[in-house]
Design a protein around this motif. Structure first.
Motif, PDB file in Angstrom:
ATOM      1  N   THR A  38      10.890 -23.508  -9.177  1.00  0.00           N
ATOM      2  CA  THR A  38      11.655 -22.632 -10.070  1.00  0.00           C
ATOM      3  C   THR A  38      11.066 -22.596 -11.471  1.00  0.00           C
ATOM      4  OG1 THR A  38      13.715 -23.053  -8.857  1.00  0.00           O
ATOM      5  CG2 THR A  38      13.938 -22.254 -11.119  1.00  0.00           C
ATOM      6  N   VAL A  40      12.276 -21.971 -15.167  1.00  0.00           N
ATOM      7  CA  VAL A  40      13.490 -21.908 -15.980  1.00  0.00           C
ATOM      8  C   VAL A  40      13.104 -21.468 -17.390  1.00  0.00           C
ATOM      9  CG1 VAL A  40      15.455 -23.168 -16.950  1.00  0.00           C
ATOM     10  CG2 VAL A  40      14.618 -23.735 -14.662  1.00  0.00           C
ATOM     11  N   ASN A  98      11.897 -18.959  -7.581  1.00  0.00           N
ATOM     12  CA  ASN A  98      13.056 -18.580  -8.388  1.00  0.00           C
ATOM     13  C   ASN A  98      12.682 -18.490  -9.864  1.00  0.00           C
ATOM     14  OD1 ASN A  98      15.110 -19.227  -6.109  1.00  0.00           O
ATOM     15  ND2 ASN A  98      14.003 -21.162  -6.416  1.00  0.00           N
ATOM     16  N   VAL A 100      14.990 -18.507 -13.380  1.00  0.00           N
ATOM     17  CA  VAL A 100      16.335 -18.664 -13.926  1.00  0.00           C
ATOM     18  C   VAL A 100      16.291 -18.541 -15.439  1.00  0.00           C
ATOM     19  CG1 VAL A 100      18.237 -20.300 -14.308  1.00  0.00           C
ATOM     20  CG2 VAL A 100      17.165 -20.124 -12.044  1.00  0.00           C
ATOM     21  N   GLU A 184      17.842 -15.040 -11.555  1.00  0.00           N
ATOM     22  CA  GLU A 184      19.242 -15.297 -11.883  1.00  0.00           C
ATOM     23  C   GLU A 184      19.411 -15.500 -13.381  1.00  0.00           C
ATOM     24  OE1 GLU A 184      21.660 -15.194  -9.782  1.00  0.00           O
ATOM     25  OE2 GLU A 184      20.707 -15.410  -7.822  1.00  0.00           O
ATOM     26  N   LEU A 186      21.957 -17.454 -15.945  1.00  0.00           N
ATOM     27  CA  LEU A 186      23.010 -18.467 -15.976  1.00  0.00           C
ATOM     28  C   LEU A 186      23.383 -18.825 -17.411  1.00  0.00           C
ATOM     29  CD1 LEU A 186      21.641 -20.962 -13.267  1.00  0.00           C
ATOM     30  CD2 LEU A 186      23.124 -18.969 -12.923  1.00  0.00           C
ATOM     31  N   GLU A 197      26.952 -18.088 -13.310  1.00  0.00           N
ATOM     32  CA  GLU A 197      26.116 -16.891 -13.244  1.00  0.00           C
ATOM     33  C   GLU A 197      26.750 -15.792 -14.084  1.00  0.00           C
ATOM     34  OE1 GLU A 197      24.293 -13.713  -9.983  1.00  0.00           O
ATOM     35  OE2 GLU A 197      25.675 -15.299  -9.333  1.00  0.00           O
TER      36      GLU A 197
END
Length: 216
Positions: A38, A40, A98, A100, A184, A186, A197
């Motif tokens: 991921t 971030v 991913n 985020v 996503e 968040l 989310e």
């Protein structure tokens, strides 16, 4: 060499305890390289530590931090695009699964947009310009709310805007469309510890849905 004693104390603990405990993992990462799952994109705020919040270890996350966890729109010019470079490297080279965007409650960068307390030509003022434009476009909706509600709305809007901007990167959009990449947005609440989310219901209406909802 002059190093703050607090930093030395922290490093000693890491070197003598944490590193020794995880020595095999570090040796494996050193020899085989990283393969994080991921990316971030988080705020630089000292209270918001992605690895701590997500209980992640070495090699799990590729992290880029900046003021307000902002993602700029895709641009190709001769400017210095640190966040965009990190996104490109994570997605096209490391092939993360991913991405985020992790904003947070009580964000000073977002507050600077509401309060207009940073000069427009300052580094922060220029960095937050996309959110300034969003606020100017939706000013009528914001005007009906008290200052704290406006800041909460803008914190959610900043995350949503960053997710939208991610989709302007061709290599992100391509992989999302192919189903090989998930994106996503968040929001972390420092006071409660909740991670939720951000879901857009309307241009200026955003719901928060706990990431743990329905998963306990």
């Amino acid at each position: 060499m002059v190093i703050d004693e607090r930093l030395l104390t922290g490093y000693r603990t890491f070197r003598e305890e944490t590193f020794e405990r995880d020595r095999a993992l570090y040796e494996e990462l050193a020899s085989e390289g990283q393969s994080p799952h991921t990316l971030v994109i988080a705020c630089s705020d000292s209270r918001v530590l992605p690895q701590h919040i997500l209980t992640s270890g070495p090699g799990d996350l590729f992290v880029v931090r900046n003021v307000a966890a902002m993602v700029p729109p895709y641009e190709q010019d001769e400017g210095h695009h640190g966040t965009s470079a990190a996104i490109e490297f994570a997605v096209t080279v490391l092939e993360v699964a991913n991405v985020v965007v992790m904003g947070h409650a009580g964000c000073g960068g977002v507050a600077s947009v509401i309060d207009r307390n940073m000069p427009a030509d300052s580094f922060v003022g220029q960095w937050m310009r996309p959110l300034h434009r969003w606020m100017d476009t939706h000013g009528d909706s914001l005007a009906t709310k008290d200052p704290e509600k406006r800041k909460k709305l803008l914190e959610r809007a900043a995350i949503h805007l960053s997710v939208q901007n991610l989709m302007t990167f061709p290599f992100v959009k391509e992989r999302v469309s192919a189903g090989s990449l998930a994106v996503e947005g968040l929001l972390f609440d420092i006071h409660t510890g909740d991670l939720a989310e951000v879901v857009a219901k309307h241009d200026t209406v955003f719901d928060l849905i706990s990431v743990l909802e329905g998963r306990d």
